[in-house]
Design a protein around this motif. Structure first.
Motif, mmCIF file in Angstrom:
data_model
loop_
_atom_site.group_PDB
_atom_site.id
_atom_site.type_symbol
_atom_site.label_atom_id
_atom_site.label_comp_id
_atom_site.label_asym_id
_atom_site.label_seq_id
_atom_site.Cartn_x
_atom_site.Cartn_y
_atom_site.Cartn_z
ATOM 1 N N THR A 174 33.733 -18.371 -6.391
ATOM 2 C CA THR A 174 34.141 -17.748 -7.648
ATOM 3 C C THR A 174 33.736 -18.648 -8.806
ATOM 4 O O THR A 174 33.693 -19.867 -8.673
ATOM 5 N N GLN B 207 38.559 -18.687 -13.109
ATOM 6 C CA GLN B 207 39.863 -19.136 -12.651
ATOM 7 C C GLN B 207 40.667 -17.911 -12.236
ATOM 8 O O GLN B 207 40.605 -16.870 -12.875
ATOM 9 N N ASP B 208 41.397 -18.053 -11.148
ATOM 10 C CA ASP B 208 42.145 -16.932 -10.583
ATOM 11 C C ASP B 208 43.533 -16.845 -11.211
ATOM 12 O O ASP B 208 44.370 -17.702 -10.990
ATOM 13 N N SER C 203 45.293 -12.749 -8.634
ATOM 14 C CA SER C 203 45.556 -12.506 -7.216
ATOM 15 C C SER C 203 47.049 -12.318 -6.983
ATOM 16 O O SER C 203 47.875 -12.969 -7.624
ATOM 17 N N GLN D 8 34.319 -23.264 -6.455
ATOM 18 C CA GLN D 8 35.074 -22.759 -7.603
ATOM 19 C C GLN D 8 34.974 -23.724 -8.772
ATOM 20 O O GLN D 8 34.465 -24.831 -8.614
ATOM 21 N N ASP E 293 44.832 -23.258 -12.792
ATOM 22 C CA ASP E 293 44.570 -22.420 -11.625
ATOM 23 C C ASP E 293 44.475 -23.294 -10.392
ATOM 24 O O ASP E 293 43.462 -23.921 -10.143
#
Length: 124
Positions: free
Chosen positions: A27, A30-31, A34, A61, A80
């Motif tokens: 990815t 930044q997640d 989820s 990432q 993140d």
């Protein structure tokens, strides 16, 4: 899920008791969307595979900025931690920088983790 991993499912044979599971996540963002928490994801993977030592995790990432900012690169601002927390729960893991010029070194390092995992893996 059990339905897709069943003998007549589209993913039949994917999770085998006689094989390691290698999970690769790539990815460049930044997640923050989820669902669930890293501990929940860990439990789901372990429940599916049966043994955390039979899983190798690779996450490519965003990382913290070092040196000059690279245009178009996403950096980890420290907020993140989801994927980082998840992969570090497994004994065999590796993390790479999504802004790297090449991902080959990360896959090579993960292959080394696979070799480590194989040396202690006992098929179920």
């Amino acid at each position: 899920s059990p339905a897709i991993n069943a003998d007549d499912g589209c993913n039949a044979g994917f999770l085998r008791p006689d094989a390691l599971l290698v999970v690769t996540m790539i990815t460049d963002v930044q997640d923050d969307q989820s669902k669930g928490k890293p501990a929940d994801w860990y439990e789901a993977v372990v429940a599916a595979k049966g043994d955390p030592g039979a899983v190798v995790m690779l996450a490519i990432q965003p990382q913290a900025q070092v040196g000059e900012k690279v245009p178009g690169c996403t950096y980890d601002d420290g907020t993140d931690l989801n994927l980082r927390q998840l992969i570090r729960m497994f004994p065999f893991h590796y993390e790479g920088n999504s802004c790297a010029n090449s991902y080959v070194p990360f896959f090579e390092a993960a292959a080394g983790r696979v070799a480590e995992a194989c040396s202690s893996f006992v098929p179920q």
